[in-house]
Motif scaffolding. Structure first.
Motif, short mmCIF file in Angstrom:
data_model
loop_
_atom_site.label_atom_id
_atom_site.label_comp_id
_atom_site.label_asym_id
_atom_site.label_seq_id
_atom_site.Cartn_x
_atom_site.Cartn_y
_atom_site.Cartn_z
N LEU A 48 0.62 -0.96 0.34
CA LEU A 48 0.08 0.08 0.23
C LEU A 48 0.57 1.39 -0.02
O LEU A 48 0.04 2.40 -0.13
CB LEU A 48 -0.61 -0.12 0.98
N GLN A 49 2.27 1.30 -0.08
CA GLN A 49 2.99 2.19 0.23
C GLN A 49 2.55 3.74 1.34
O GLN A 49 2.36 3.90 0.86
CB GLN A 49 3.40 2.62 -0.96
N ILE A 50 2.48 2.70 2.55
CA ILE A 50 2.47 3.20 3.60
C ILE A 50 3.16 4.30 3.98
O ILE A 50 4.40 4.04 4.26
CB ILE A 50 1.81 2.24 4.71
N SER A 51 2.48 6.10 4.68
CA SER A 51 3.47 7.12 4.79
C SER A 51 3.21 7.35 5.79
O SER A 51 1.57 7.39 6.56
CB SER A 51 3.47 7.52 3.42
N ALA A 52 3.33 8.68 6.06
CA ALA A 52 3.57 9.57 7.32
C ALA A 52 2.46 9.83 7.65
O ALA A 52 1.61 10.32 8.63
CB ALA A 52 5.19 9.81 7.62
N ASP A 53 1.74 10.11 6.05
CA ASP A 53 1.00 11.42 6.10
C ASP A 53 -0.36 10.59 5.98
O ASP A 53 -1.87 11.13 6.28
CB ASP A 53 0.72 12.18 4.57
N ASP A 54 -0.50 9.70 5.99
CA ASP A 54 -1.89 8.52 5.82
C ASP A 54 -2.83 8.41 6.61
O ASP A 54 -2.36 8.02 8.25
CB ASP A 54 -0.85 6.90 4.74
N THR A 55 -3.40 8.09 6.73
CA THR A 55 -5.00 7.67 8.11
C THR A 55 -5.30 6.16 7.53
O THR A 55 -5.75 5.69 5.65
CB THR A 55 -6.51 8.47 7.02
N VAL A 56 -5.35 5.24 8.29
CA VAL A 56 -5.09 3.36 7.56
C VAL A 56 -6.37 3.18 8.42
O VAL A 56 -6.23 3.37 9.56
CB VAL A 56 -3.43 3.38 8.05
N LEU A 57 -6.93 2.37 7.76
CA LEU A 57 -7.40 1.93 8.67
C LEU A 57 -7.65 -0.20 8.38
O LEU A 57 -7.58 -0.12 7.81
CB LEU A 57 -8.93 1.97 7.59
N GLU A 58 -7.22 -0.86 9.68
CA GLU A 58 -7.77 -1.85 9.43
C GLU A 58 -9.21 -2.62 9.80
O GLU A 58 -9.28 -2.44 11.45
CB GLU A 58 -6.97 -2.22 10.79
N LEU A 59 -9.53 -3.37 9.59
CA LEU A 59 -10.65 -3.74 9.15
C LEU A 59 -10.58 -5.24 9.99
O LEU A 59 -10.36 -6.09 9.84
CB LEU A 59 -12.11 -4.34 8.02
N GLY A 60 -11.10 -5.51 11.55
CA GLY A 60 -10.70 -6.68 12.38
C GLY A 60 -9.56 -6.07 13.09
O GLY A 60 -8.62 -7.12 12.65
N CYS A 61 -9.19 -5.41 14.06
CA CYS A 61 -7.91 -5.40 14.49
C CYS A 61 -8.19 -5.72 14.85
O CYS A 61 -6.47 -6.43 15.85
CB CYS A 61 -8.16 -3.76 14.49
#
Length: 311
Positions: A48-61
């Motif tokens: 996903l190229q997760i970066s420091a500016d991202d809002t990230v969702l985990e479904l079923g954390c």
């Protein structure tokens, strides 16, 4: 009597902190949770190229096994789960991170999250426990909350893989041996073939960019509202990143052996000896820690593990 709802099932599984960890990864070991959580976090960061500016969702954390490793990599991490007990344990395990938001699911919807507000989303070892109607509804909700240009990582059991088929047959034989007087376990393992899983993602409003299918898991990376040039760019990037995202043949082999330990077909001693003999690879410490955790947790089943201080 089988639980009637997902919440009843997972709340019972997460009745205490140790059980919550065990429920999300078949191990009650904090060391195993951190090792496997970091392994998955690296996959997700590449996918996903997760970066420091991202809002990230985990479904079923769940208990925050993966979220604990992803939260430091992003701007805001949102974890949602159907179980209040899981949310409680995740809150404890993620208490040191100020960018964490936890939400309790009430039904197959993400009403607490606005349209077009999430940069990246993922769900790992969750959709495989759902009826297909719920799986599809959650995919549709992920498509709703993703920003245009956002991306999602999705996975479930791969029925077309030999190990995936064997795992399915454990479910079949378990039901065959039961008295069949009650309903099936509401959170039992369920399976897709790759084409089916891609169809659900596409019809939910996502754009499947790649599908890795050569392991017990179907892994899809999808986008939302990407133009043709962006789709092509992402597909090229994901092909180049395949080794960092897709489960390797070695992962599939060791996963197969671990499933046999869980179901009593092999002793952890024998599997650990085979792992120890392997050359250095990323999967070696991952599965060594996991199998040791299974042995330590069940000495009455496998006997005391040498060096564990028991026996």
């Amino acid at each position: 009597m089988a639980e009637l709802t997902y919440r009843q099932k997972w709340d019972r599984c997460a009745a205490d902190d140790k059980k919550a960890l065990e429920a999300v990864d078949n191990s009650a070991s904090e060391q195993v949770a951190r090792t496997t959580g970091e392994f998955v976090a690296r996959q997700l960061t590449s996918a996903l190229q997760i970066s420091a500016d991202d809002t990230v969702l985990e479904l079923g954390c769940g208990a925050g096994r993966i979220g604990r490793q992803v939260a430091p990599r992003c701007g805001q991490w949102i974890g949602v789960d159907i179980s209040p007990n899981m949310i409680r344990v995740a809150g404890q395990r993620l208490a040191d991170h100020e960018n964490v938001r936890l939400e309790l699911l009430e039904r197959t919807r993400l009403d607490m999250i606005d349209d077009d507000s999430v940069d990246k989303a993922y769900t790992v070892a969750v959709l495989c426990h759902m009826d297909k109607e719920d799986l599809f509804l959650y995919l549709r909700e992920i498509a709703r909350v993703l920003k245009p240009g956002g991306r999602a990582y999705l996975e479930t059991w791969n029925l077309a893989d030999p190990t995936g088929w064997q795992r399915w047959m454990y479910e079949v034989e378990f039901w065959n041996r039961s008295d069949q007087q009650g309903r099936k376990d509401v959170a039992r393992n369920q399976f897709c073939v790759p084409e089916e899983f891609q169809l659900y993602a596409d019809r939910a409003g996502l754009q499947p960019l790649t599908c890795f299918r050569d392991s017990p898991w179907v892994q899809i990376v999808a986008g939302k509202s990407l133009d043709a040039a962006s789709v092509e760019t992402e597909r090229t990037r994901l092909a180049a990143e395949r080794a960092a995202i897709a489960y390797s043949p070695m992962f599939g082999r060791l996963f197969h052996d671990t499933v046999k330990v869980i179901y009593g077909d092999r002793h952890p001693r024998d599997v650990l000896a085979e792992i120890d003999a392997l050359p250095t690879c990323p999967e070696k410490p991952l599965f060594a820690d996991f199998v040791r955790g299974l042995w330590v947790d069940e000495p009455e089943r496998f006997g005391p593990m040498p060096g564990s201080g028991e026996g």
